[in-house]
Write an enzyme that holds these catalytic residues in place. Sequence first.
Site, PDB file in Angstrom:
ATOM      1  N   LYS A  66       0.866  -1.194   0.000  1.00 32.50           N
ATOM      2  CA  LYS A  66       0.000   0.000   0.000  1.00 32.50           C
ATOM      3  C   LYS A  66       0.888   1.225   0.000  1.00 32.50           C
ATOM      4  O   LYS A  66       2.054   1.163   0.398  1.00 32.50           O
ATOM      5  CB  LYS A  66      -0.884   0.004   1.246  1.00 32.50           C
ATOM      6  CG  LYS A  66      -2.052   0.984   1.222  1.00 32.50           C
ATOM      7  CD  LYS A  66      -3.141   0.564   0.260  1.00 32.50           C
ATOM      8  CE  LYS A  66      -4.505   0.691   0.849  1.00 32.50           C
ATOM      9  NZ  LYS A  66      -5.460  -0.282   0.500  1.00 32.50           N
TER      10      LYS A  66
HETATM   11  N1  GLU Z   1      -7.527  -0.100  -2.579  1.00 27.82           N
HETATM   12  C1  GLU Z   1      -8.319  -1.292  -2.616  1.00 27.82           C
HETATM   13  C2  GLU Z   1      -8.218  -2.046  -1.311  1.00 27.82           C
HETATM   14  O1  GLU Z   1      -7.918  -1.479  -0.287  1.00 27.82           O
HETATM   15  C3  GLU Z   1      -8.022  -2.148  -3.839  1.00 27.82           C
HETATM   16  C4  GLU Z   1      -6.615  -2.667  -3.917  1.00 27.82           C
HETATM   17  C5  GLU Z   1      -6.304  -3.345  -5.237  1.00 27.82           C
HETATM   18  O2  GLU Z   1      -7.187  -3.493  -6.052  1.00 27.82           O
HETATM   19  O3  GLU Z   1      -5.143  -3.688  -5.430  1.00 27.82           O
HETATM   20  O4  GLU Z   1      -8.520  -3.199  -1.227  1.00 27.82           O
END
Ligand code: GLU
Length: 415
Positions: free
Chosen positions: A100
């Site tokens: 992230k």
């Molecule tokens: N931001 C989204 C989550 O927290 C999607 C992450 C993704 O698709 O890689 O799950």
Amino acid sequence: MYKVVMEQFERAADVMGLDPGVRTILAQTNNEIVVHFPVKLDDGSIAVFTGYRVQHNNALGPYKGGLRYHPTVDIDSARALAIWMTWKTSLAGLPYGGGKGGIEIDPKKYSQAELERITRRFTYALGDNIGPDLDIPAPDVNTNSQIMAWIADTFSSTKSPSTRFANLHVVTGKPLGAGGLEGRDRATGYGVVVTLKAWAERRNENLRGKRYIVQGFGNVGYWTAHFMAMEGATLVGVQDASGTVRDPEGIDPEALNTWVEQNDRSVAGFKGATTLDADGFFGIDCDIVVPAALGNQITARNAGRITAKVVAEGANGPTDTEGEAILRKNGVEIIPDILCNSGGVIGSYIEWLQNKRAEYWKIDEVLKMIHDKITTAFASVASTAVEFDTDWRTSAYIVALRRLEKAYKERGIFP
Ligand code: GLU
């Protein structure tokens, strides 16, 4: 948020008796990348921005997870959110790890042209730390398909032309014209409603006539409301950073979405409802609470006001440890974030597969695949909760951790 995710992890590791070596590995993040990069603003001045990418674990596959643009982005939140992604992808049965990141920025303060330069320069600064088989970012809070398109274009343009098309797939959540997936936009909200339907079915009920409130009316909040309307549920309150609105008779999600699109992405001032004090939000009389904004929203301060039967965590980490203890004491069920909002990353996985196979899939097939993966995960969370006589969050962790533990045991540790 880091404290919350580690408390959840320690609790589940204790309950299941996680292998001590695996526990030590998973308690750490693999890589933490912090970049400072300059960008020329529209007025000719130069600003330096700080961006992050934390790669928690890749035992099951490439790092996967979103990038958020928000003033609260820092190393602590990026770490916590990366760790949640590892559990989420493992629980969903995807061939991914967890990552992230994002930029510490309020995107509302910048023009589109500035956001484009900021995004492109951030991508350049991340360099080869991301890649279609290494670490695949996606949209998150305040980022969207346009931002993903700029990342894909910058990343692939700075590599050898012979790898251009493979490198375009460094991100998911792209626009349809750039290799995006039909339905990726609604995948998270759709998944939230799939989990709520599964929750209702376990009670021999359905969602018709159920009253619910949503915190956050961005991508997740809106699409959740859209699919809840299709189930016949009634939206009775919405809160975002700009204000809180309510209507016991029901708020039309589509009318509210039109308002938000025309009013700086804010629910405040919406004519189809009355205004309420921010503090009154969680106390609104309803059956279902859907936090779909930021972390640490349900806390000791407000958890006691929730009279709903269930909290469906559309956001990542919306409930802190004290808030959760109060909900549990009051008999409020929780559909944990790593299950509830996993539709987004499942959609991302389908986009990535579609790209690898150079195909284009139809929205109905996509939604069915998301539905099947989430209901499978829900069933294992429910049965594991019975097996360990524990709550759903802990059992969701146990399902995720078991898969990781198995991978480490089978493969061993290099050298
Ligand atoms: N931001 C989204 C989550 O927290 C999607 C992450 C993704 O698709 O890689 O799950």
